[in-house]
Design an enzyme around this catalytic site. Structure first.
Site, PDB file in Angstrom:
ATOM      1  N   TYR A 199       1.126  -4.268  12.090  1.00 28.62           N
ATOM      2  CA  TYR A 199       0.931  -2.830  11.832  1.00 28.62           C
ATOM      3  C   TYR A 199       1.679  -1.935  12.808  1.00 28.62           C
ATOM      4  O   TYR A 199       2.016  -0.801  12.479  1.00 28.62           O
ATOM      5  CB  TYR A 199      -0.564  -2.489  11.809  1.00 28.62           C
ATOM      6  CG  TYR A 199      -1.233  -3.003  10.562  1.00 28.62           C
ATOM      7  CD1 TYR A 199      -1.449  -4.367  10.392  1.00 28.62           C
ATOM      8  CD2 TYR A 199      -1.626  -2.154   9.546  1.00 28.62           C
ATOM      9  CE1 TYR A 199      -2.041  -4.859   9.249  1.00 28.62           C
ATOM     10  CE2 TYR A 199      -2.226  -2.636   8.395  1.00 28.62           C
ATOM     11  CZ  TYR A 199      -2.429  -3.995   8.252  1.00 28.62           C
ATOM     12  OH  TYR A 199      -3.008  -4.480   7.114  1.00 28.62           O
ATOM     13  N   HIS A 254      -3.805   0.828  12.159  1.00 31.23           N
ATOM     14  CA  HIS A 254      -3.544  -0.422  12.876  1.00 31.23           C
ATOM     15  C   HIS A 254      -4.886  -1.072  13.244  1.00 31.23           C
ATOM     16  O   HIS A 254      -5.692  -0.443  13.951  1.00 31.23           O
ATOM     17  CB  HIS A 254      -2.735  -0.098  14.143  1.00 31.23           C
ATOM     18  CG  HIS A 254      -2.496  -1.270  15.036  1.00 31.23           C
ATOM     19  ND1 HIS A 254      -2.398  -2.563  14.572  1.00 31.23           N
ATOM     20  CD2 HIS A 254      -2.326  -1.348  16.381  1.00 31.23           C
ATOM     21  CE1 HIS A 254      -2.180  -3.374  15.594  1.00 31.23           C
ATOM     22  NE2 HIS A 254      -2.141  -2.666  16.693  1.00 31.23           N
ATOM     23  N   HIS A 295       0.840  -1.221   0.000  1.00 28.33           N
ATOM     24  CA  HIS A 295       0.000   0.000   0.000  1.00 28.33           C
ATOM     25  C   HIS A 295       0.868   1.262   0.000  1.00 28.33           C
ATOM     26  O   HIS A 295       0.526   2.256   0.641  1.00 28.33           O
ATOM     27  CB  HIS A 295      -0.938   0.030   1.217  1.00 28.33           C
ATOM     28  CG  HIS A 295      -1.936  -1.085   1.235  1.00 28.33           C
ATOM     29  ND1 HIS A 295      -3.205  -0.961   0.729  1.00 28.33           N
ATOM     30  CD2 HIS A 295      -1.846  -2.357   1.694  1.00 28.33           C
ATOM     31  CE1 HIS A 295      -3.859  -2.105   0.890  1.00 28.33           C
ATOM     32  NE2 HIS A 295      -3.055  -2.975   1.468  1.00 28.33           N
ATOM     33  N   ASN A 297     -10.208  -3.011   2.646  1.00 34.12           N
ATOM     34  CA  ASN A 297      -9.916  -2.988   1.215  1.00 34.12           C
ATOM     35  C   ASN A 297     -11.205  -2.788   0.435  1.00 34.12           C
ATOM     36  O   ASN A 297     -12.291  -2.821   1.018  1.00 34.12           O
ATOM     37  CB  ASN A 297      -9.288  -4.323   0.779  1.00 34.12           C
ATOM     38  CG  ASN A 297      -7.803  -4.414   1.119  1.00 34.12           C
ATOM     39  OD1 ASN A 297      -7.130  -3.402   1.317  1.00 34.12           O
ATOM     40  ND2 ASN A 297      -7.291  -5.624   1.180  1.00 34.12           N
TER      41      ASN A 297
HETATM   42 FE1  HDD Z   1      -2.338  -4.802   5.485  1.00 34.97          FE
HETATM   43  C1  HDD Z   1      -0.934  -1.750   5.167  1.00 34.97           C
HETATM   44  C2  HDD Z   1      -5.366  -3.561   4.385  1.00 34.97           C
HETATM   45  C3  HDD Z   1      -3.685  -7.963   5.543  1.00 34.97           C
HETATM   46  C4  HDD Z   1       0.514  -5.961   6.866  1.00 34.97           C
HETATM   47  N1  HDD Z   1      -3.020  -3.022   4.876  1.00 34.97           N
HETATM   48  C5  HDD Z   1      -2.280  -1.872   4.817  1.00 34.97           C
HETATM   49  C6  HDD Z   1      -3.095  -0.802   4.340  1.00 34.97           C
HETATM   50  C7  HDD Z   1      -4.343  -1.305   4.119  1.00 34.97           C
HETATM   51  C8  HDD Z   1      -4.297  -2.705   4.463  1.00 34.97           C
HETATM   52  C9  HDD Z   1      -5.548  -0.560   3.612  1.00 34.97           C
HETATM   53  C10 HDD Z   1      -2.627   0.626   4.111  1.00 34.97           C
HETATM   54  C11 HDD Z   1      -2.823   1.454   5.334  1.00 34.97           C
HETATM   55  C12 HDD Z   1      -2.384   2.862   5.058  1.00 34.97           C
HETATM   56  O1  HDD Z   1      -3.024   3.505   4.208  1.00 34.97           O
HETATM   57  O2  HDD Z   1      -1.424   3.280   5.685  1.00 34.97           O
HETATM   58  N2  HDD Z   1      -4.136  -5.613   4.981  1.00 34.97           N
HETATM   59  C13 HDD Z   1      -5.277  -4.925   4.656  1.00 34.97           C
HETATM   60  C14 HDD Z   1      -6.392  -5.826   4.625  1.00 34.97           C
HETATM   61  C15 HDD Z   1      -5.919  -7.061   4.935  1.00 34.97           C
HETATM   62  C16 HDD Z   1      -4.504  -6.923   5.179  1.00 34.97           C
HETATM   63  C17 HDD Z   1      -7.817  -5.430   4.307  1.00 34.97           C
HETATM   64  C18 HDD Z   1      -6.649  -8.363   5.061  1.00 34.97           C
HETATM   65  C19 HDD Z   1      -7.906  -8.460   5.305  1.00 34.97           C
HETATM   66  N3  HDD Z   1      -1.694  -6.634   6.055  1.00 34.97           N
HETATM   67  C20 HDD Z   1      -2.410  -7.795   6.039  1.00 34.97           C
HETATM   68  C21 HDD Z   1      -1.632  -8.849   6.647  1.00 34.97           C
HETATM   69  C22 HDD Z   1      -0.438  -8.281   7.051  1.00 34.97           C
HETATM   70  C23 HDD Z   1      -0.504  -6.887   6.654  1.00 34.97           C
HETATM   71  C24 HDD Z   1      -2.095 -10.279   6.824  1.00 34.97           C
HETATM   72  C25 HDD Z   1       0.748  -8.891   7.736  1.00 34.97           C
HETATM   73  C26 HDD Z   1       0.739  -9.970   8.428  1.00 34.97           C
HETATM   74  N4  HDD Z   1      -0.505  -4.010   5.883  1.00 34.97           N
HETATM   75  C27 HDD Z   1       0.494  -4.662   6.502  1.00 34.97           C
HETATM   76  C28 HDD Z   1       1.683  -3.771   6.820  1.00 34.97           C
HETATM   77  C29 HDD Z   1       1.183  -2.400   6.298  1.00 34.97           C
HETATM   78  C30 HDD Z   1      -0.168  -2.726   5.718  1.00 34.97           C
HETATM   79  C31 HDD Z   1       2.992  -4.261   6.311  1.00 34.97           C
HETATM   80  C32 HDD Z   1       2.126  -1.640   5.373  1.00 34.97           C
HETATM   81  C33 HDD Z   1       2.185  -0.253   5.916  1.00 34.97           C
HETATM   82  C34 HDD Z   1       1.468  -0.290   7.161  1.00 34.97           C
HETATM   83  O3  HDD Z   1       0.990  -1.538   7.393  1.00 34.97           O
HETATM   84  O4  HDD Z   1       1.316   0.634   7.923  1.00 34.97           O
HETATM   85  O5  HDD Z   1       1.916  -3.750   8.187  1.00 34.97           O
END
Ligand code: HDD
Length: 718
Positions: free
Chosen positions: A401, A378, A114, A186
């Site tokens: 997160y 988060h 993202h 999402n």
């Molecule tokens: Fe995630 C970012 C949505 C599963 C790890 N995720 C992130 C963002 C969104 C989502 C909208 C952007 C937030 C922003 O604008 O800063 N993610 C989802 C949805 C998931 C999902 C709807 C499943 C239903 N994500 C998911 C899993 C993991 C992550 C299973 C790790 C185990 N996601 C992350 C992250 C991010 C992230 C690496 C990247 C930047 C952040 O968190 O702040 O931690």
């Protein structure tokens, strides 16, 4: 000392300097401009917890004069300190070193996923309909809560194109009176994997190949399809990605989903299992694949521009927040659907949506980095009345997160950044660490204590404490593996495909054919065709035919469910606020007709863009686009008042025709209709005088496209 060493004019040795032109730059020091009303940021958090827009941190820059970071005024910032006019730069130049040092560290790591996003401020107003299922204060009737929403693509880097075929993030930060609540969702209601432990794997597969770092922001490559064909739980999310949902027309026209099931608790302690949905007031609409690809080159910022422009013009996008409420029984299942499996959704026909409030986005960020880039969401930012479930994807997210922000935002104090600060009292006993900006008073950041008056005190339920729902955790044996109810990877995929209209199904088949056609590995294509055979034999045959490969037979029996019409994007009519209509005109165009068309569109909250052979004015009407700057893909419809011989204008009209856009052609410009092969009887083609053209376009736009024409064109082009 004089200023002889400093010159602002570049001169050639031996050639006299030209006379200085009149100075147009301001010469008097001026104070910083007052922030515009739409440049508001989250209110800074004062020591008392009260918000104050007058606090110094509300305006990052003060005073009229340029200073160092230490506030010392500077005489120039254009010349390094040198030994003589042509000599070496001196190490003692403190201003140079400070300026370059800071610049060298301006970038922070982009989000692991993202990375590319756009955001806006707004507010959420609760209807009170959720009071029966949750005690969350921000969902009480009449509560108005500030929000910050960030939309994003998943796979691409921060500088990639907005219109890539991808899932979109829809993350909402509610600054509630009980602390920050984040709904990190999402635009697709299911996820690729059932367990967070596979998240690094699916992302490694989706990101560019590690050797050459290509392709950027795309799933059309071998590693992605290798993964999703081997982990068939990913087939459900993948088919949504192959549909037009993965090519939103606008962030304003996109649904959002919390994906997981959450456990809500009301004031009586009763619980229910709930799925969250954002429903855009403007409906859910997509681009065609060709439009998305063209936009990737013509306007890679298409979605962020659309969002910012709409808000700036006052066309504030709105979404209803709705819930699906399921009973909280020990099975955590509903009608055979495992509510802890994030690769499954609950069809709306089975559990209807109930609207619990409305969100309006009404202000653009003031500073991209400070707000959109530094916002940290988060799923564990919860408020009383909303709790998590045992969904193992969600549980892994609860770790990820926070952890990711340590690298991205450089330490554990990111909650103090203005965009992340709660709009309520914070008394957390967290101390010190990188980038600590608070000056904590007191001597006893522990409790109980006798030195700081015992403060802070524990809150009880009556004080609004977040108390985990006492859900029973069954005594069980440690294991790695999932319940049998997670094993069905195909029933809902078939349900999704068979619920779509024929043209939506065609787009899904075309998308698979494109993406798999970009793969090199035969085994990967064949394995994915096997998955498609399990989903739908016709879909598989269409894709196999396009790839020139045999279509395999299904290898498993997949249940047939009643189609879910709610999954269709085609077939309804929606408001048209903020749509963009091009008007092709020239100097000979009747000024009254042009003005009338513009006014009619404007009155319907549509953005009219006049396209003319030259910039400037057509009489009293400003021209926004010329053949060089106009593009069909930024328009939702076209009105042609003047015939044009320009190849680029004809191409614009040809594309608009082929993409099923509504087109109005004035009687005097009929040659344009013939030039693109349109006939007056084609769906979405309007003729007549100026009034009839504008009315015809207004009647056609709510359906988004002339779907029958698009289907006919696409069939003929195959
Ligand atoms: Fe995630 C970012 C949505 C599963 C790890 N995720 C992130 C963002 C969104 C989502 C909208 C952007 C937030 C922003 O604008 O800063 N993610 C989802 C949805 C998931 C999902 C709807 C499943 C239903 N994500 C998911 C899993 C993991 C992550 C299973 C790790 C185990 N996601 C992350 C992250 C991010 C992230 C690496 C990247 C930047 C952040 O968190 O702040 O931690």
């Amino acid at each position: 000392m004089t200023d002889e060493r400093i010159t602002d004019d570049v001169t050639i040795p031996g050639v006299p300097a030209p006379e200085a032109p009149p100075v147009a730059e301001p010469t008097e020091p001026r104070g910083p401009l007052a922030p515009k009303p739409d440049q508001r940021g989250p209110e800074p958090h004062t020591p008392t917890g009260a918000a104050s827009a007058d606090a110094p941190e509300a305006h990052a820059q003060q005073g009229a004069f340029l200073t160092t970071a230490q506030g010392t005024r500077l005489p120039t910032t254009d010349h390094s300190l040198t030994a003589g006019p042509r000599g070496p730069v001196l190490l003692q130049d403190h201003h140079l070193r400070e300026k370059i040092m800071h610049f060298d560290h301006e970038r922070i790591p982009e989000r692991a996923v993202h990375a590319r996003g756009a955001a806006a401020h707004g507010y959420f107003e609760a209807s009170g309909a959720a009071e029966g299922i949750t005690k969350a204060a921000f969902l009480r009737a009449g509560e108005r809560t500030p929000v910050f929403v960030r939309f994003s693509t998943v796979l691409g880097s921060r500088g990639s194109a907005d219109t890539a075929r991808d899932t979109r993030g829809f993350a909402t930060k509610f600054y509630t009176s009980e602390g920050v609540y984040d709904l990190v969702g999402n635009n697709i209601p299911v996820f690729f994997i059932q367990d967070a432990i596979k998240f690094p794997d699916i992302i490694h597969a989706g990101k560019p190949h590690p050797d050459r770092e290509i392709p950027q922001a795309q799933s059309a490559h071998d590693t992605f399809w290798d993964f999703v064909s081997l982990h068939t739980e990913a087939q459900h999310h993948t088919i949504w990605n192959m549909s037009d949902r993965a090519l939103p027309r606008s962030y304003r026209m996109m649904q959002g989903f919390g994906v997981h099931t959450f456990r809500l608790e009301n004031t009586a302690g009763e619980t229910s299992l709930v799925k969250f949905h954002w429903r855009p007031k403007l409906g859910t609409h997509g681009l065609t694949w060709e439009e998305a690809q063209l936009l990737g080159g013509k306007d890679p910022d298409f979605h962020r521009r659309d969002l910012a422009d709409a808000i700036e013009s006052g066309a504030f996008p709105q979404w209803d927040l709705a819930v699906q409420v399921m009973p909280d029984d020990p099975t955590e299942m509903y009608e055979g659907i495992d509510l802890l499996d994030p690769t499954k959704f609950v069809p709306e026909e089975l559990v209807p949506l109930q609207v619990i409030g409305t969100m309006t986005l009404d202000a653009n960020p003031t500073n991209y980095f400070a707000e959109t880039e530094q916002v940290a969401f988060h799923p564990g930012h919860l408020v009383p009345g909303i709790d998590v479930t045992n969904d193992s994807l969600l549980q892994g997210r609860l770790f990820s997160y926070l952890d990711t922000q340590l690298t991205r935002l450089g330490g554990p104090n990111f909650a103090q950044l203005p965009i992340n600060r709660p709009h309520t009292d914070v008394n957390d006993m967290l101390r010190d660490g990188m980038h600590q900006t608070a000056v904590h008073g007191g001597v006893a950041p522990y409790r109980p204590n006798s030195l700081d008056g015992g403060c802070p005190f524990h809150a009880g339920a009556a004080d609004g404490a977040f108390i985990e729902v006492p859900a029973v955790v069954a005594e069980s044996t440690k294991q790695r593996g999932k319940a049998a109810s997670f094993d069905d990877h195909f029933t809902q995929v078939r349900l999704f495909y068979r619920s779509l209209t024929p043209i939506e199904q065609q787009h899904v088949a075309d998308a698979y054919a494109f993406e798999l056609g970009k793969c090199y590995e035969q085994a990967v294509k064949e394995r994915q065709l096997q998955a498609l055979a399990n989903i739908d034999a016709q879909l598989c045959a269409a894709v196999a035919g396009a790839l020139g490969l045999p279509a395999p037979d299904a290898e498993i029996q997949v249940a047939e469910l009643e189609p879910s019409p709610a999954l269709r994007m085609v077939g309804q009519e929606w408001p048209v606020d903020g749509r963009v209509v091009g008007i092709v005109a020239d100097d000979a165009t009747d000024a009254a007709a042009l003005a009338a068309v513009r006014e009619t569109l404007d009155a319907a909250s549509i953005v009219p863009l006049v396209i003319a052979p030259h910039g400037g004015m057509l009489g009293a009407i400003p021209v926004q686009r010329t053949p060089a700057t106009a593009a069909s893909v930024e328009l939702d419809a076209v009105i042609v008042l003047a015939a044009s011989e320009d190849r680029r204008v004809r191409q614009l009209l040809d594309e608009a025709y082929r993409h099923g856009k509504a087109i109005g052609i004035a009687d005097g410009a009929k040659t344009m209709r013939d030039a693109v092969g349109a006939t007056p009887d084609d769906p979405g083609i309007v003729g007549g005088d100026a009034a009839a053209l504008a009315d015809g376009i207004l009647a056609a736009l709510p359906a988004h496209r002339a779907w029958d024409r698009l289907a006919a064109v696409e069939a003929a082009e195959k």
